[in-house]
Structures are given as C-alpha cells and as structure tokens.
Scaffold this motif. Structure first.
Motif, PDB file in Angstrom:
ATOM      1  N   UNK A 161       0.857  -1.192   0.000  1.00  0.00           N
ATOM      2  CA  UNK A 161       0.000   0.000   0.000  1.00  0.00           C
ATOM      3  C   UNK A 161       0.892   1.241   0.000  1.00  0.00           C
ATOM      4  N   UNK A 162       0.386   2.300  -0.615  1.00  0.00           N
ATOM      5  CA  UNK A 162       1.102   3.580  -0.625  1.00  0.00           C
ATOM      6  C   UNK A 162       0.166   4.648  -0.068  1.00  0.00           C
ATOM      7  N   UNK A 163       0.617   5.286   0.989  1.00  0.00           N
ATOM      8  CA  UNK A 163      -0.146   6.388   1.600  1.00  0.00           C
ATOM      9  C   UNK A 163       0.409   7.692   1.048  1.00  0.00           C
ATOM     10  N   UNK A 201      -2.525  11.309  -7.684  1.00  0.00           N
ATOM     11  CA  UNK A 201      -3.753  11.367  -8.483  1.00  0.00           C
ATOM     12  C   UNK A 201      -4.495  10.031  -8.430  1.00  0.00           C
ATOM     13  N   UNK A 202      -3.751   8.942  -8.507  1.00  0.00           N
ATOM     14  CA  UNK A 202      -4.371   7.616  -8.447  1.00  0.00           C
ATOM     15  C   UNK A 202      -5.027   7.381  -7.084  1.00  0.00           C
ATOM     16  N   UNK A 203      -4.453   7.979  -6.042  1.00  0.00           N
ATOM     17  CA  UNK A 203      -4.999   7.816  -4.698  1.00  0.00           C
ATOM     18  C   UNK A 203      -6.213   8.702  -4.451  1.00  0.00           C
ATOM     19  N   UNK A 208      -7.695   0.971  -0.626  1.00  0.00           N
ATOM     20  CA  UNK A 208      -7.343   2.107  -1.480  1.00  0.00           C
ATOM     21  C   UNK A 208      -8.534   3.035  -1.706  1.00  0.00           C
ATOM     22  N   UNK A 209      -8.226   4.310  -1.949  1.00  0.00           N
ATOM     23  CA  UNK A 209      -9.248   5.290  -2.305  1.00  0.00           C
ATOM     24  C   UNK A 209      -9.429   5.328  -3.817  1.00  0.00           C
ATOM     25  N   UNK A 210     -10.487   5.962  -4.252  1.00  0.00           N
ATOM     26  CA  UNK A 210     -10.752   6.096  -5.684  1.00  0.00           C
ATOM     27  C   UNK A 210      -9.982   7.281  -6.260  1.00  0.00           C
TER      28      UNK A 210
END
Length: 381
Positions: free
Chosen positions: A75-77, A149-151, A184-186
C-alpha cells in the motif's frame, strides 16, 4: 469480515494521526495504480525534456514502478500539506526593484519539514500494525504526482502539478510505502475542463501541450537545476524571478479554496517575501550561506543564485544597480561575471557600455565570459 474491519480500523488510525502530524490531505493507493506513468516518463526523457537532470534518466527504471524501488510494498499512503501563500505572489512581478522567490522556498526546506512528519506518522503506523514502512519526499525516485492522483489526493492539472479541490495547486507531497494492506481510495477526476490559465501565463512557453512540460524552458528549472549561463532567449522573460516560478500555480482557479484553508503550514520569512535586489547582489559566499541556512535555496550555491539576481537586475531598468553589477564583472566566478555583463548591457547606454566592454574583453580570460561581452556588444551596437 474481521480482516476488513481491521483494515478499516487501521485506516481510521492513520487518518487521525496524519491530521495530528499536520497533513491536510491523505489518501491511499496501490503500487500498480498508475500504469500510464512509466510510458509518460519514458517519453519525457526520450524527448530530452529533463534537460541536464541526468538523475531522472539514471533512476527511470526504479522510478517507473514502486515495486522496482521496494518489492515488498503493498500500500502507498499519499499525503499533502498546504503551503498556499497569504497573498498573490504575482503582484510582485511589477516591483522591479524586488526579487521573487518561489513561495515554497521562503522558509525552511520543505523536504525536512515533510520528512520529519512522515517519519512520525510512519513510526506510529509500524508500531500499530507491526508492518514495515518507508518514507519518501520528492528527492527519492518516486512518481509522487501520478500516485497522488491515483490515490484521489487530487489530479494532475494541465501544468502537470497536482491540483486539489480543497487546496488548489499549493501542495507539498510525501509518501509512505508500507507492507500493510490498506483499503485504497478512488482516483480523483480531472476538473480542469477548458481552462488554459496555467498554460497561457507561462512566460517561457514551457508547455508543449496540455499536461506536458519541457523543463528546459521552465524558469524553475533554469534558476535552480541549470548550472550554466541562462540561455539568452529566457533572460528577459525571467523578469525578477530569481528562484523558481509560481505563475502556473498562482493562476489556478482552484486556489480560491486554498486561501480558505484553516492553516498555512509554512509561513514565509519576512526577509524572503520581497527582498531588495541591492541586498542580494552584495552576497558573498559566507553571507549567502548565512542568509539561506536551512533553506532549499542554499543547495544551488551562491554563484548560481547571484547569476539569477543579475538577470533580474538587468531586467529592472534601475541605473542605481550599475555600480554593483560593475563590481561583479570582477567576481571570481565566470558564471557571475557573464551574467553581470548582460545586466550592464541592459542598464547602460550603448556608448558607455562600449567603453566598458573594450576594457572588459582585454582583461577577461574566460572564453564564455568573453563571448558574453561580444554578444552584448552586438546587441547594443
């Protein structure tokens, strides 16, 4: 169900601690969430748009995919911190006796500020989840903007920077890579629409097309990364911008929300809001280091910095700066001497400059500086 509940509790914990650490935006994504980024990076480098930033090509493989940097990441925060100014930085363009330092560089080095808070948050996450973490800020080979942006932290605007509906274009970014699995977020939608404000305001036409940047034409690149003389075609468009350029950020319509943000996280130093050109032209290496201790400006060194100030002096039209510029034609640095020649060619009339050039060419030993004298003479003839 228990695993999902655990992930949600962990995410709520991270959100709470991120706010407490001083971050204004937080979102989570997966390592493979920006599949288009490697191709865009490849095109950028193949076109030579990275200029002299050789490290971009050297680290391209690691930069292209987060897993290439750390295979264990799950995961990437992505975190954002507001640094919006309390006034419009473009207003200073009319103050030709003053120098413009990019908003982000008017106080402590943001790398240190953001990294310290990232480490605090990452440590809390590791202790809570029992998982491994790594923190990255800007200088690491991480494509922060596509990942942000992806997050869903925002979207990459036509100026290629991240834009947030809440904080506009004024965002410091940082990331925490972790082996923990977080929901993950949209991604955020692109809300630029038909707006071209950031493209049209650029004084050096650094955008070949919307969402594309040619760093070689960007004033931020020229004043910070570029080590040699500023190419002649960009000197006049630089105006009084001596470190970075905020034009494309400052005109973004979404900034109206940044000005309403509850807190600006990095207040500008009073002495760096609108410094006088006279003061900056007088800086020797010791005074430069003292003035910019703890500042990101320090890393470019005194000679490159004074080179930039001399370009601003030449654009100022102020005869009062002539004595300082003349003195700098004898500076130990050829980079400074060459910029001083150009400044004098703009501030003196042709006859007086011609007399000065006759002497200057005779005593000058560096061929690049001699070429500056010859070029300036041809322009003033």
């Amino acid at each position: 169900m228990t695993a999902l509940a655990d992930r949600r509790r962990l995410r709520a914990f991270v959100d709470e601690k991120a706010r407490a650490a001083g971050f204004d935006k937080i979102a989570v994504t997966t390592p493979d969430a920006a599949p288009q980024a490697p191709e865009r990076l490849r095109h950028f480098i193949e076109e030579g748009r990275h200029g002299s930033m050789a490290w971009m090509a050297e680290t391209a493989e690691r930069r292209a995919r987060p897993q290439n940097l750390w295979p264990q990441v799950r995961s990437i925060i992505m975190l954002g911190m507001n640094y919006g100014p309390d006034e419009n930085p473009l207003a200073l363009l009319e103050r030709k006796d003053r120098a413009i330092i990019s908003v982000y560089a008017r106080n402590r080095d943001y790398h240190d500020v953001v990294k310290g808070r990232l480490k605090q948050l990452a440590g809390q996450l590791a202790a809570r989840a029992g998982e491994d973490v790594k923190v990255f800020v800007d200088t690491a080979p991480v494509m922060e903007k596509p990942l942000a942006a992806a997050a869903g932290l925002g979207w990459q605007g036509k100026h290629t920077n991240l834009v947030s509906r809440e904080l506009g274009s004024w965002l410091f970014l940082g990331s925490i890579f972790t082996t923990a699995e977080l929901e993950p977020d949209l991604p955020e939608e692109d809300h630029c629409g038909s707006c071209r404000a950031c493209l049209d305001v650029c004084p050096t036409d650094a955008f070949p097309a919307p969402y594309q940047l040619d760093a070689r034409r960007c004033i931020s690149y020229l004043t910070i990364e570029h080590k040699g003389p500023i190419p002649h075609e960009f000197r006049e468009p630089m105006g009084n911008r001596i470190y970075g350029c905020d034009d494309c950020l400052a005109v973004c319509p979404w900034n109206k929300f940044a000005r309403d943000a509850a807190e600006i996280r990095l207040k500008a130093r009073d002495d760096l809001k609108e410094p006088a050109l006279e003061t900056l032209l007088d800086l020797d290496d010791t005074a430069f280091r003292e003035l910019f201790s703890g500042s990101p400006i320090k890393r470019i060194g005194r000679d490159r910095f004074v080179r930039n100030v001399l370009i601003a002096a030449g654009n100022s039209g102020r005869a009062a700066l002539v004595p300082r510029c003349r003195r700098l034609t004898s500076d130990p640095s050829p980079l400074v001497r060459g910029a001083a020649v150009w400044a004098l060619s703009r501030l003196l009339d042709a006859e007086e400059f011609g007399r000065l050039a006759k002497i200057g060419q005779t005593i000058e030993m560096d061929e690049d500086v001699r070429q500056e004298w010859r070029h300036a003479l041809g322009r003033t003839a």
